[in-house]
Design an enzyme around this catalytic site. Structure first.
Site, mmCIF file in Angstrom:
data_model
loop_
_atom_site.group_PDB
_atom_site.id
_atom_site.type_symbol
_atom_site.label_atom_id
_atom_site.label_comp_id
_atom_site.label_asym_id
_atom_site.label_seq_id
_atom_site.Cartn_x
_atom_site.Cartn_y
_atom_site.Cartn_z
ATOM 1 N N HIS A 1 70.922 -121.508 -7.353
ATOM 2 C CA HIS A 1 70.895 -122.969 -7.294
ATOM 3 C C HIS A 1 71.970 -123.559 -8.204
ATOM 4 O O HIS A 1 72.558 -122.847 -9.019
ATOM 5 C CB HIS A 1 69.501 -123.472 -7.691
ATOM 6 C CG HIS A 1 68.401 -122.799 -6.945
ATOM 7 N ND1 HIS A 1 67.713 -121.702 -7.459
ATOM 8 C CD2 HIS A 1 67.884 -123.030 -5.718
ATOM 9 C CE1 HIS A 1 66.822 -121.301 -6.571
ATOM 10 N NE2 HIS A 1 66.904 -122.085 -5.514
ATOM 11 N N SER B 1 64.634 -125.441 -1.713
ATOM 12 C CA SER B 1 64.740 -125.607 -3.168
ATOM 13 C C SER B 1 65.882 -126.522 -3.600
ATOM 14 O O SER B 1 65.897 -126.988 -4.736
ATOM 15 C CB SER B 1 64.913 -124.243 -3.851
ATOM 16 O OG SER B 1 66.022 -123.545 -3.316
ATOM 17 N N ASP C 1 71.413 -120.925 -11.873
ATOM 18 C CA ASP C 1 70.708 -119.650 -12.046
ATOM 19 C C ASP C 1 71.225 -118.565 -11.112
ATOM 20 O O ASP C 1 70.582 -117.541 -10.937
ATOM 21 C CB ASP C 1 69.202 -119.841 -11.844
ATOM 22 C CG ASP C 1 68.859 -120.404 -10.465
ATOM 23 O OD1 ASP C 1 69.776 -120.515 -9.619
ATOM 24 O OD2 ASP C 1 67.677 -120.735 -10.237
#
Length: 364
Positions: free
Chosen positions: A339, A33, A336
């Site tokens: 990340h 990610s 968040d």
């Protein structure tokens, strides 16, 4: 006098023409990610549907793109620096017939270096089955459309940048969050690093010359781990940055093994430029001097979350009902809780391009 002046201009021209950095003509990205530009979202995003909705993407794109941030990622900033378009996710090929001549992104959020079968054996669930081996297979599927002959492929790939990671972090994240002990997770770090090294070698064998390989982040500074492994024991924290020492020591162990593997690959493949990207050192710099890098809201509290000490709750993540967004994401390191913000990725990318966070120059 005229002869001296002419000599000066000739020498100056020669120096300028040979000192201008050579730009990459394509970029191929693998990982999770931290680099995914939409593959997870295209694949269904069942494990984390919130990435398909605002506030993800709110800062730069003003709509969700599948990036796990408010805006651009490290790979986006590197592409922009090379005058290349932002990398299309590989899985977009079926829907939009993307042209991948200038690069492709194979990274998938939740991806692991080890194959899913390993985690099934130890009873750990994953977000996705698109591990590193799957991403390498996608590259092999794409390669015939990029070049045909060995000579053509050699010419094409020597001007390409291969971003291999960050990968491996999820091999530890999922087991640790699932309750596996740090000692058990530490036991399979060599296997994870070996898998990454084998992937690097596989890419070199297929023509890759310039490879950028990021290490693991200091997970002891991560909002996720600061929340899940909070303790009242002051000695468990580094008094310079209030990060968890044991978890950062673990990340350093992974990185030391990875750097050792890279050194071995350099000796074996002297024509390849395998560059270590020090994500660990970058984040620690931010943690030690947050205001110097513009993180006026600190480095541990999440910009988007649902309250608590660090504005993070694993059961009520960013984008879920009850979560809220900070006023200015650019002043935060953590987006968040897991990340980073676009501002953080921009700082990392700048350091990579300038050579501050790499052990070899990225641009020559």
């Amino acid at each position: 006098m005229k002869l001296k002046l002419l000599s000066f201009f000739i020498i100056s021209f020669f120096h300028f023409s040979h000192s201008s950095p050579q730009k990459f003509t394509s970029i191929f990205s693998f990982g999770n990610s931290l680099a995914d530009t939409g593959n997870f979202l295209i694949s269904g995003a069942v494990a984390f549907p919130y990435v398909g909705h605002l506030p993800y993407g709110i800062t730069y794109f003003h709509h969700p793109t599948g990036r796990f941030s408010d805006g651009r990622l490290v790979v986006d900033f590197i592409a922009e620096s090379q005058d290349l378009p932002l990398l299309p996710p590989y899985l977009a090929k079926l829907a939009s017939h993307e042209n991948f001549r200038q690069g492709a992104n194979f990274a998938v959020a939740g991806a692991t270096a080890l194959d899913p079968a390993f985690f099934q054996e130890i009873g750990v669930s994953l977000w996705t089955n698109y591990s590193l081996s799957t991403q390498l297979r996608w590259f092999d599927e794409l390669k015939p459309s990029l070049c045909k002959t060995p000579k053509e492929c050699s010419e094409y790939f020597k001007k390409s940048l291969f971003l291999v990671g960050e990968i491996g972090g999820n091999d530890y994240n999922f087991p640790l969050v699932a309750g596996k002990s740090l000692a058990e997770v530490t036991s399979f770090v060599p296997k994870v690093v070996q898998t990454i090294a084998e992937a690097i070698e596989r890419l070199i064998e297929r023509g890759a010359v310039n490879l950028l390989v990021p290490g693991n982040l200091p997970i002891g500074c991560s909002t996720l781990y600061l929340t899940l492994f909070a303790t009242f024991e002051k000695e468990d924290y580094d008094d310079r940055n209030w990060c968890l020492k044991k978890l950062n020591n673990f990340a350093r162990y992974h990185n030391e093994l990875l750097k050792s593997a890279i050194e071995q690959l350099r000796r074996k493949h002297p024509k390849a430029r395998i560059i270590y990207a020090d994500y660990y050192g970058a984040i620690l710099r931010f943690a030690h001097s947050p205001r110097h890098f513009g993180f006026y809201s600190g480095t541990q509290e999440a910009c988007c979350g649902s309250g608590g000490l660090y504005n993070f709750n694993l059961t009520a993540p960013c984008g879920s009902e009850g979560s809220h967004l900070c006023k200015d994401p650019s002043t935060y390191l953590s987006w968040d809780g897991i990340h980073l913000t676009e501002a953080a990725y921009h700082q990392i990318a700048t350091g990579l391009l300038d050579g501050f966070f790499t052990d070899l120059p990225l641009i020559i």
